[in-house]
Structures are given as C-alpha cells and as structure tokens.
Design a protein around this motif. Structure first.
Motif, PDB file in Angstrom:
ATOM      1  N   THR A  46      -4.835 -10.261  20.042  1.00  0.00           N
ATOM      2  CA  THR A  46      -5.919  -9.673  20.845  1.00  0.00           C
ATOM      3  C   THR A  46      -5.369  -9.034  22.111  1.00  0.00           C
ATOM      4  OG1 THR A  46      -7.459 -11.340  19.989  1.00  0.00           O
ATOM      5  CG2 THR A  46      -8.099 -10.160  21.994  1.00  0.00           C
ATOM      6  N   SER A  47      -4.417  -9.721  22.747  1.00  0.00           N
ATOM      7  CA  SER A  47      -3.802  -9.162  23.952  1.00  0.00           C
ATOM      8  C   SER A  47      -3.048  -7.866  23.642  1.00  0.00           C
ATOM      9  CB  SER A  47      -2.859 -10.181  24.570  1.00  0.00           C
ATOM     10  OG  SER A  47      -2.185  -9.659  25.700  1.00  0.00           O
ATOM     11  N   LEU A  48      -2.322  -7.851  22.522  1.00  0.00           N
ATOM     12  CA  LEU A  48      -1.592  -6.638  22.136  1.00  0.00           C
ATOM     13  C   LEU A  48      -2.546  -5.497  21.807  1.00  0.00           C
ATOM     14  CD1 LEU A  48       1.260  -8.136  19.902  1.00  0.00           C
ATOM     15  CD2 LEU A  48       1.447  -7.255  22.243  1.00  0.00           C
ATOM     16  N   ILE A  49      -3.665  -5.815  21.174  1.00  0.00           N
ATOM     17  CA  ILE A  49      -4.646  -4.772  20.849  1.00  0.00           C
ATOM     18  C   ILE A  49      -5.234  -4.179  22.127  1.00  0.00           C
ATOM     19  CG2 ILE A  49      -6.912  -4.378  19.812  1.00  0.00           C
ATOM     20  CD1 ILE A  49      -6.128  -6.472  17.688  1.00  0.00           C
ATOM     21  N   ASN A  50      -5.575  -5.046  23.094  1.00  0.00           N
ATOM     22  CA  ASN A  50      -6.105  -4.540  24.370  1.00  0.00           C
ATOM     23  C   ASN A  50      -5.078  -3.675  25.088  1.00  0.00           C
ATOM     24  OD1 ASN A  50      -8.539  -5.903  23.973  1.00  0.00           O
ATOM     25  ND2 ASN A  50      -7.808  -7.755  25.003  1.00  0.00           N
ATOM     26  N   ARG A  51      -3.804  -4.121  25.064  1.00  0.00           N
ATOM     27  CA  ARG A  51      -2.752  -3.336  25.712  1.00  0.00           C
ATOM     28  C   ARG A  51      -2.537  -2.005  24.998  1.00  0.00           C
ATOM     29  NH1 ARG A  51       2.742  -6.490  26.598  1.00  0.00           N
ATOM     30  NH2 ARG A  51       1.188  -7.835  27.643  1.00  0.00           N
ATOM     31  N   LEU A  52      -2.637  -2.018  23.679  1.00  0.00           N
ATOM     32  CA  LEU A  52      -2.468  -0.784  22.916  1.00  0.00           C
ATOM     33  C   LEU A  52      -3.546   0.229  23.261  1.00  0.00           C
ATOM     34  CD1 LEU A  52      -1.056   0.798  20.630  1.00  0.00           C
ATOM     35  CD2 LEU A  52      -2.597  -0.353  19.020  1.00  0.00           C
ATOM     36  N   GLU A  68     -13.841   3.874  21.344  1.00  0.00           N
ATOM     37  CA  GLU A  68     -12.744   2.959  21.642  1.00  0.00           C
ATOM     38  C   GLU A  68     -13.219   1.510  21.607  1.00  0.00           C
ATOM     39  OE1 GLU A  68     -10.000   1.720  25.476  1.00  0.00           O
ATOM     40  OE2 GLU A  68     -10.758   3.765  25.317  1.00  0.00           O
ATOM     41  N   ASN A  69     -14.378   1.225  22.207  1.00  0.00           N
ATOM     42  CA  ASN A  69     -14.908  -0.141  22.198  1.00  0.00           C
ATOM     43  C   ASN A  69     -15.213  -0.601  20.782  1.00  0.00           C
ATOM     44  OD1 ASN A  69     -14.777  -0.255  24.993  1.00  0.00           O
ATOM     45  ND2 ASN A  69     -16.848   0.520  25.252  1.00  0.00           N
ATOM     46  N   THR A  70     -15.751   0.322  19.973  1.00  0.00           N
ATOM     47  CA  THR A  70     -16.083  -0.033  18.594  1.00  0.00           C
ATOM     48  C   THR A  70     -14.830  -0.348  17.788  1.00  0.00           C
ATOM     49  OG1 THR A  70     -18.030   1.378  18.685  1.00  0.00           O
ATOM     50  CG2 THR A  70     -17.240   0.752  16.507  1.00  0.00           C
ATOM     51  N   LEU A  71     -13.828   0.523  17.856  1.00  0.00           N
ATOM     52  CA  LEU A  71     -12.599   0.322  17.085  1.00  0.00           C
ATOM     53  C   LEU A  71     -11.848  -0.917  17.557  1.00  0.00           C
ATOM     54  CD1 LEU A  71     -11.313   4.004  16.825  1.00  0.00           C
ATOM     55  CD2 LEU A  71     -12.436   2.652  15.052  1.00  0.00           C
ATOM     56  N   LYS A  72     -11.833  -1.153  18.856  1.00  0.00           N
ATOM     57  CA  LYS A  72     -11.126  -2.322  19.378  1.00  0.00           C
ATOM     58  C   LYS A  72     -11.773  -3.613  18.873  1.00  0.00           C
ATOM     59  CE  LYS A  72     -11.398  -3.132  23.779  1.00  0.00           C
ATOM     60  NZ  LYS A  72     -11.161  -3.018  25.241  1.00  0.00           N
ATOM     61  N   LYS A  73     -13.103  -3.665  18.897  1.00  0.00           N
ATOM     62  CA  LYS A  73     -13.798  -4.852  18.411  1.00  0.00           C
ATOM     63  C   LYS A  73     -13.584  -5.045  16.919  1.00  0.00           C
ATOM     64  CE  LYS A  73     -16.619  -8.262  19.322  1.00  0.00           C
ATOM     65  NZ  LYS A  73     -16.269  -9.334  20.283  1.00  0.00           N
ATOM     66  N   LEU A  74     -13.578  -3.954  16.163  1.00  0.00           N
ATOM     67  CA  LEU A  74     -13.381  -4.048  14.718  1.00  0.00           C
ATOM     68  C   LEU A  74     -11.976  -4.548  14.391  1.00  0.00           C
ATOM     69  CD1 LEU A  74     -14.412  -3.533  11.854  1.00  0.00           C
ATOM     70  CD2 LEU A  74     -13.572  -1.184  12.068  1.00  0.00           C
ATOM     71  N   VAL A  75     -10.957  -4.032  15.078  1.00  0.00           N
ATOM     72  CA  VAL A  75      -9.576  -4.463  14.819  1.00  0.00           C
ATOM     73  C   VAL A  75      -9.400  -5.936  15.172  1.00  0.00           C
ATOM     74  CG1 VAL A  75      -7.171  -4.118  15.495  1.00  0.00           C
ATOM     75  CG2 VAL A  75      -8.645  -2.144  15.103  1.00  0.00           C
ATOM     76  N   GLN A  76      -9.996  -6.379  16.274  1.00  0.00           N
ATOM     77  CA  GLN A  76      -9.901  -7.780  16.658  1.00  0.00           C
ATOM     78  C   GLN A  76     -10.568  -8.691  15.629  1.00  0.00           C
ATOM     79  OE1 GLN A  76     -11.635  -7.831  20.564  1.00  0.00           O
ATOM     80  NE2 GLN A  76      -9.790  -7.072  21.572  1.00  0.00           N
ATOM     81  N   ASN A  77     -11.735  -8.289  15.134  1.00  0.00           N
ATOM     82  CA  ASN A  77     -12.408  -9.099  14.105  1.00  0.00           C
ATOM     83  C   ASN A  77     -11.597  -9.150  12.820  1.00  0.00           C
ATOM     84  OD1 ASN A  77     -14.542  -9.635  15.804  1.00  0.00           O
ATOM     85  ND2 ASN A  77     -15.801  -7.965  15.052  1.00  0.00           N
ATOM     86  N   VAL A 151     -26.291  -1.635  21.031  1.00  0.00           N
ATOM     87  CA  VAL A 151     -25.365  -2.129  20.015  1.00  0.00           C
ATOM     88  C   VAL A 151     -24.342  -3.053  20.678  1.00  0.00           C
ATOM     89  CG1 VAL A 151     -23.672  -1.486  18.265  1.00  0.00           C
ATOM     90  CG2 VAL A 151     -25.677  -0.035  18.648  1.00  0.00           C
ATOM     91  N   GLU A 152     -24.323  -4.302  20.225  1.00  0.00           N
ATOM     92  CA  GLU A 152     -23.388  -5.284  20.766  1.00  0.00           C
ATOM     93  C   GLU A 152     -22.098  -5.356  19.949  1.00  0.00           C
ATOM     94  OE1 GLU A 152     -23.740  -7.793  23.462  1.00  0.00           O
ATOM     95  OE2 GLU A 152     -25.019  -6.127  24.060  1.00  0.00           O
ATOM     96  N   GLU A 153     -22.224  -5.200  18.640  1.00  0.00           N
ATOM     97  CA  GLU A 153     -21.042  -5.329  17.777  1.00  0.00           C
ATOM     98  C   GLU A 153     -21.308  -4.620  16.453  1.00  0.00           C
ATOM     99  OE1 GLU A 153     -18.626  -8.901  15.436  1.00  0.00           O
ATOM    100  OE2 GLU A 153     -19.624  -9.338  17.345  1.00  0.00           O
ATOM    101  N   ILE A 154     -20.280  -3.957  15.933  1.00  0.00           N
ATOM    102  CA  ILE A 154     -20.353  -3.294  14.634  1.00  0.00           C
ATOM    103  C   ILE A 154     -19.306  -3.918  13.727  1.00  0.00           C
ATOM    104  CG2 ILE A 154     -20.202  -1.112  13.384  1.00  0.00           C
ATOM    105  CD1 ILE A 154     -20.898   0.323  15.936  1.00  0.00           C
ATOM    106  N   GLY A 155     -19.743  -4.520  12.641  1.00  0.00           N
ATOM    107  CA  GLY A 155     -18.828  -5.092  11.672  1.00  0.00           C
ATOM    108  C   GLY A 155     -18.899  -4.339  10.359  1.00  0.00           C
TER     109      GLY A 155
END
Length: 298
Positions: A46-52, A68-77, A151-155
């Motif tokens: 998660t830290s690496l994804i945020n830094r990326l 960006e927020n959508t893709l970041k949340k999707l990659v973390q999930n 929209v809070e989260e997209i899965g």
C-alpha cells in the motif's frame, strides 16, 4: 472390541505425547508467521502504491485526480485479495490439507455452479468497463440504480455510494445501467425570485442587475457573472424572475442559497417585499345586499 480399544489407546497416547503438541505448535507458529508476513506485505505494498501515484505527478503521463483515486483504491484492493488468498492456500498447506485436491474439486464445483453465477460475472464485467471507460470515479456525485450520492469506492463487483444523509449504498455493478454524473462539468445555479404584481417589474430587474456583478468577488465558486434571464412565469399573485450562474461542479446548491439571500436583502432594502399568499373572501350577506341594490336600481 479389543481393536477399538487398541485404536483409542493409540490416539490417546499420540495426543498425550510431546511430538504431537510440538507439531501442533509448529503449525500454529507457521500460521502466525504467514498472517504476520501477509499484513506486512499489504502495508508495504500500500505504501509503495501511494508513493508510485505521488511520483506519477512528475511523470509524462497525466490523469485526473478523480481517476487517480479510483485506480489507486482498485490496485490496493486487488493486492489485498491476492495476498490473503495466497496466505489462505499456505495455511491449508501448513495444516497438511491437500491443496491440489481442493483446487480440482473447486474446478468441478465451479462447472456445477457456473450457471448460477451469471450475475457475478456480469457484475465483474460491468465493473471493468466502468473503470476502463471512466464513467465515474471515487469522489464523484452520481445518480444511478435509484441511488444518489458520492462514490466512496469502486470495485470489480460492487460500487459504494454515500448519500448526503449518511447512508452507505452498496450497488452491484450489474445493476448500473444508466449513470448521471454531476461532477464532470460545471454546474448551473438556478434561482427563481417572486416579485408581487404591485411592484414595478423593470425596477426590480434593475435592482437585481446592479447586485449581480458584486457576487463573483464574494463567492469564488462562481465562474462568471450571474445572468438575469427575465420573467419566467406569471403566477396568481406574483411574477417569477429567473437568475442563473455558472459555478464549479457540485456547488450550485450552495451558490443558489447564497444568491437567494443576497437578492432578497437587496430587494427589501429598496422597498420591494417578497409576495405573501393571498385569500379573497366573500360574505354571503354582502353578496345578497349587492344583488338587492342592483334590482332597486332597475
């Protein structure tokens, strides 16, 4: 009978022996280590994804903050799901449960229940196209499937939408067939002002026109000077004058409230009050008296 007693005695001896408990302790230790390593991997990932995504701002490729927020949340999930699934398989292996047989059984069971998971497949495919086509992103205010909110989260399977009153709606992606997105383009604040028929309409319009140029300096959300459209409708007791203003996305409600307050105060300052409801009452005796007077006159 003697054979059962011998088998029972063998199990008791095995359970009471140190080798069994050492093996149990070793398995528990393995499970704990697997869970700890999984949590550490998720946190580091998660830290690496945020830094990326932070470094992405200095890169040649530019994407909107919404996407960006959508893709970041999707990659973390996705990372969380993969790590926990792998940890689950490792725990089964540590407990000497045959993973190969389970996977083979899962494949056969998957064929058996495949026809019953059509909705799941539809949800996943729809979620993929929602993200790929950028129909909406995390933080957007949308209306879809009878639900309206942020929209809070997209899965890949569901979308979480938070209503402005606080309810969290979890909508299957397969149910999202039409979307109204209020956060992409600028909004229009619409204000209808009621002017009584006794007032002078051109004077009221002139007062409002003098006020409108002052508003953008007070409200930075306005992107241009509000516009007076003129008389919108003629009601039973008043005239409706419409004023509009272009504002940043999702600020039209706040600006409309502010404009109503400003216009009302300026009109009252110049002696023009907001019309009140009216009721005309006729007296029966008065009506008969008027009819009698008319007959006498004849």
């Amino acid at each position: 009978m003697e054979q059962l007693q011998q088998e029972w005695a063998g199990w008791v001896k095995k359970l009471m022996g140190p080798e069994f408990w050492m093996q149990v302790g070793y398995v528990i230790l393995q499970i704990m280590l697997i869970l700890i390593v999984s949590v550490v991997i998720i946190r580091i990932g998660t830290s690496l994804i945020n830094r990326l995504f932070r470094k992405r701002e200095r890169g040649p490729f530019r994407i909107s903050e919404r996407r960006e927020n959508t893709l970041k949340k999707l990659v973390q999930n996705t990372l969380t799901y993969v790590v926990y699934f792998t940890a689950f398989l490792m725990i089964l292996d540590a407990m000497t449960i045959p993973i190969g047989a389970l996977l083979a059984g899962a494949g056969v069971a998957g064929l058996a229940i495949g026809f019953g998971t059509q909705n799941l497949v539809r949800d996943v495919i729809t979620g993929f196209f929602i993200i790929f086509e950028d129909q909406f992103s995390v933080g957007d205010y949308i209306q879809t499937a009878g639900v309206e909110g942020t929209v809070e989260e997209i899965g890949l399977r569901t979308t979480k939408i938070l209503s402005w009153t606080g309810e969290l709606n979890i909508v299957p992606n397969g149910s999202i067939d039409q979307v109204t997105n209020y956060s992409i383009h600028n909004s229009i604040a619409v204000v209808d002002v009621n002017i009584p028929y006794e007032a002078d309409i051109p004077t009221a319009e002139r007062i409002i026109e003098q006020l409108l140029p002052e508003l953008p300096a007070r409200y930075p959300e306005m992107l241009a000077e509000p516009e007076l459209l003129g008389v919108q409708t003629l009601e039973t007791s008043h005239v409706v004058i419409r004023v509009i203003a272009e504002v940043v996305p999702m600020e039209h409600w706040m600006i409309a409230r502010a404009m109503r307050k400003e216009i009302k105060g300026r009109l009252e300052k110049n002696g023009i009050d907001i019309p009140l409801p009216r009721m005309v009452m006729y007296s029966r005796d008065e009506k008969l008296s008027n009819e009698n007077q008319g007959k006498r006159g004849e």
